[in-house]
Scaffold this motif. Sequence first.
Motif, mmCIF file in Angstrom:
data_model
loop_
_atom_site.group_PDB
_atom_site.id
_atom_site.type_symbol
_atom_site.label_atom_id
_atom_site.label_comp_id
_atom_site.label_asym_id
_atom_site.label_seq_id
_atom_site.Cartn_x
_atom_site.Cartn_y
_atom_site.Cartn_z
ATOM 1 N N ARG A 206 -23.100 59.391 -7.029
ATOM 2 C CA ARG A 206 -21.938 59.390 -5.682
ATOM 3 C C ARG A 206 -21.009 58.698 -6.282
ATOM 4 O O ARG A 206 -19.537 58.748 -5.285
ATOM 5 C CB ARG A 206 -22.914 58.496 -4.414
ATOM 6 N N TRP A 207 -20.722 57.333 -6.387
ATOM 7 C CA TRP A 207 -19.618 56.604 -7.363
ATOM 8 C C TRP A 207 -18.599 57.263 -8.025
ATOM 9 O O TRP A 207 -17.424 57.923 -7.780
ATOM 10 C CB TRP A 207 -20.392 54.689 -7.510
ATOM 11 N N SER A 374 -24.844 48.678 6.963
ATOM 12 C CA SER A 374 -23.503 48.511 6.598
ATOM 13 C C SER A 374 -22.866 48.953 5.807
ATOM 14 O O SER A 374 -21.817 49.264 5.793
ATOM 15 C CB SER A 374 -23.072 46.777 6.506
ATOM 16 N N ALA A 375 -23.760 49.774 4.918
ATOM 17 C CA ALA A 375 -24.044 50.555 3.999
ATOM 18 C C ALA A 375 -23.249 52.361 4.558
ATOM 19 O O ALA A 375 -22.675 52.847 3.563
ATOM 20 C CB ALA A 375 -24.704 50.677 2.808
ATOM 21 N N GLU A 376 -24.334 52.520 5.108
ATOM 22 C CA GLU A 376 -24.316 54.143 5.911
ATOM 23 C C GLU A 376 -22.346 54.646 6.629
ATOM 24 O O GLU A 376 -23.146 55.650 6.288
ATOM 25 C CB GLU A 376 -25.451 54.244 6.388
ATOM 26 N N VAL A 377 -22.582 53.160 7.044
ATOM 27 C CA VAL A 377 -20.976 53.536 7.761
ATOM 28 C C VAL A 377 -19.935 53.938 7.088
ATOM 29 O O VAL A 377 -18.928 54.645 7.656
ATOM 30 C CB VAL A 377 -20.931 53.189 9.013
ATOM 31 N N PHE A 378 -19.597 53.268 5.758
ATOM 32 C CA PHE A 378 -18.183 53.870 4.909
ATOM 33 C C PHE A 378 -18.645 55.349 3.940
ATOM 34 O O PHE A 378 -19.649 54.615 4.046
ATOM 35 C CB PHE A 378 -18.540 52.795 4.671
ATOM 36 N N PRO A 379 -17.370 55.604 4.264
ATOM 37 C CA PRO A 379 -17.375 56.772 3.041
ATOM 38 C C PRO A 379 -17.806 56.109 1.452
ATOM 39 O O PRO A 379 -17.495 54.792 1.284
ATOM 40 C CB PRO A 379 -15.885 57.721 3.043
ATOM 41 N N THR A 380 -17.976 56.718 0.670
ATOM 42 C CA THR A 380 -18.478 56.321 -0.605
ATOM 43 C C THR A 380 -17.237 55.184 -1.581
ATOM 44 O O THR A 380 -17.261 54.299 -2.362
ATOM 45 C CB THR A 380 -19.089 57.429 -1.638
ATOM 46 N N ALA A 384 -18.740 50.015 -0.804
ATOM 47 C CA ALA A 384 -19.292 48.531 -1.558
ATOM 48 C C ALA A 384 -17.601 47.502 -0.321
ATOM 49 O O ALA A 384 -18.206 46.501 -0.529
ATOM 50 C CB ALA A 384 -19.161 48.784 -2.519
ATOM 51 N N LEU A 385 -16.955 48.194 -0.639
ATOM 52 C CA LEU A 385 -15.896 46.870 -0.312
ATOM 53 C C LEU A 385 -15.435 47.459 0.952
ATOM 54 O O LEU A 385 -15.676 45.345 1.589
ATOM 55 C CB LEU A 385 -14.270 47.620 -0.542
ATOM 56 N N GLY A 386 -16.052 47.895 2.148
ATOM 57 C CA GLY A 386 -15.874 47.768 3.739
ATOM 58 C C GLY A 386 -17.078 47.062 4.082
ATOM 59 O O GLY A 386 -17.498 45.973 4.263
ATOM 60 N N SER A 387 -18.290 47.027 3.364
ATOM 61 C CA SER A 387 -19.533 46.476 3.466
ATOM 62 C C SER A 387 -19.539 45.275 2.756
ATOM 63 O O SER A 387 -19.929 44.477 2.987
ATOM 64 C CB SER A 387 -20.924 47.223 3.020
ATOM 65 N N THR A 446 -22.738 62.492 6.121
ATOM 66 C CA THR A 446 -21.944 63.065 8.030
ATOM 67 C C THR A 446 -22.393 61.500 8.656
ATOM 68 O O THR A 446 -21.429 61.503 9.481
ATOM 69 C CB THR A 446 -23.682 63.827 8.079
ATOM 70 N N ALA A 447 -23.192 61.049 7.769
ATOM 71 C CA ALA A 447 -23.028 59.008 8.583
ATOM 72 C C ALA A 447 -21.533 58.445 8.335
ATOM 73 O O ALA A 447 -21.110 57.744 9.239
ATOM 74 C CB ALA A 447 -23.797 58.135 8.451
ATOM 75 N N ALA A 448 -20.869 59.153 7.021
ATOM 76 C CA ALA A 448 -20.346 58.010 6.759
ATOM 77 C C ALA A 448 -18.718 59.409 8.077
ATOM 78 O O ALA A 448 -17.952 58.192 7.550
ATOM 79 C CB ALA A 448 -19.500 57.939 5.605
ATOM 80 N N THR A 449 -18.757 60.157 8.208
ATOM 81 C CA THR A 449 -17.618 60.612 8.320
ATOM 82 C C THR A 449 -17.753 61.085 9.866
ATOM 83 O O THR A 449 -16.876 61.892 10.081
ATOM 84 C CB THR A 449 -17.691 62.006 7.170
ATOM 85 N N SER A 450 -18.887 61.455 10.438
ATOM 86 C CA SER A 450 -19.053 61.652 12.033
ATOM 87 C C SER A 450 -17.999 60.658 12.603
ATOM 88 O O SER A 450 -18.168 59.145 12.835
ATOM 89 C CB SER A 450 -20.144 61.697 12.633
ATOM 90 N N ASP A 451 -17.272 61.383 14.043
ATOM 91 C CA ASP A 451 -16.565 59.880 14.422
ATOM 92 C C ASP A 451 -17.188 60.131 15.815
ATOM 93 O O ASP A 451 -16.986 59.442 17.305
ATOM 94 C CB ASP A 451 -15.158 60.640 14.623
ATOM 95 N N THR A 452 -18.043 60.790 16.706
ATOM 96 C CA THR A 452 -19.145 60.615 17.596
ATOM 97 C C THR A 452 -19.512 59.345 17.445
ATOM 98 O O THR A 452 -20.590 59.036 15.998
ATOM 99 C CB THR A 452 -20.008 61.813 17.991
#
Length: 465
Positions: A206-207, A374-380, A384-387, A446-452
């Motif tokens: 993915r990276w 904490s790792a699921e919610v950010f885009p690839t 790592a930076l966000g988490s 999906t988890a990292a891009t949905s706004d709902t």
Amino acid sequence: MAGIREPVALGDRLDRLPLSSFHRRLVFALAGMILFEWVETNAFAFVAPTLREQWGMSLSTVALVIGVSQLGAFGGGVLGGYLADRFGRRRTMLVGVAVYCAGSALCVVVQSPWQLIAARFTAHLGAQAMAVVAIVMLTEFVPAAARGRLQTWKVAIGALGIPVAAWTGYLVVPHWTWGWRLVLGLGLFGVVFAHLVHRWVPESPRWLLSRGQWARAEETVRSIERSCGVEPTKSQNEGADVPSSSPRVRFAELLAPPVRRRFAVVATMWVTGLFAYSAFATWTPTFLSESGLDLDNALLLSAAMATAAPVGAVLAVPLIDRWDRRRAQLALGTLLAATLLLFGLVRTPVAVLVLGCVVSLLFQTSVPFLQVYSAEVFPTRVRALGSGTANALSRIVNFGAPMLVAAVYSGLGYTAVFAMLAVLGLVGGCVAVRYGPHTTGVSLETAATSDTPDLPDQSKENVLP
């Protein structure tokens, strides 16, 4: 259009794989590194009472050692996350291990509190850099339906490091003047598992995709498919690299929509949760000793409480891929707050032991939920930076936390400390339920891009036997 569809297609291929020897080796290698990282980061709690006697260290000096260690962990979390998104997960993780093992070696030979402070800073810098990348690495490789479960096994094995440090402290520290050096040097064994990571774990596909390295990502996924007994899927972009469409890794992206809200939620969860856990784990042996228990009994009770930690993580295994991660955090936080309040009111060894074990168990049951969420919610491109930065913020808060805990203890007493920790135990779950997105059982893309805030649970589509 092919370039836009490919990341999702590759993620779908990884999500649909059956669990295999590749996944077991991945978990074992990462968990082994985490085990000795937890040994290293928890060791000081069990040698602090002895160092107070041998070196005449005051409570404020103990607090300074703990605080500077957290400052090192802050630097490691931010730097490790940035480097992992910029230069790769695998390379950054191995460099982190090398740094924390060097810090552990320095802890063995220090001769003064100031030397110890420098060594602990170095060890925590490398350990935290490695740990935040290990969370992301495992999240990006494993199938969606087993993402939480495998992360939990990694935590459960890693949590064994807490009783290893505790029991080594109990059996060694009171009986030999040099015993504390042995305890602080145990983290050196992490290099064994770093070697296994070097042998068994490839770079995250993915990276690789986020950096435009299509051919290498495809080769890695095909290799994993073969190891899982699955016929490799032919890619429409086979053999061709394309320029990365992702911008350069920037901290500013964490503060821009739509990532900003996710970052605030995860940072709040890490700050409040780690403050409560770190204060409990680090200060309890010293507080028990100050309350009248002799060193042997204080260390014995602390070691027994630490033994409950891996049991707590194991309890999360059957729950984490079925329960909503956010609501689980709130439920566990409520139970934790009630237990901490009771712990602050008791003094008898039996009550301290029982309630302390429950506190330790609940803390470690919640850790896998927090780590994987904490790792699921950010885009690839900034995962790592966000988490890592969210985790690191909890460490910088903990730079001042030991001084705050010492001040509350000195001014208001033993019970007030645990009342404060009880309140903090509730905050993360409340924020996650109110503002965090649903991630359980859905693909990372999906988890990292949905706004709902709530998504339909897609876990039934990818359920593994």
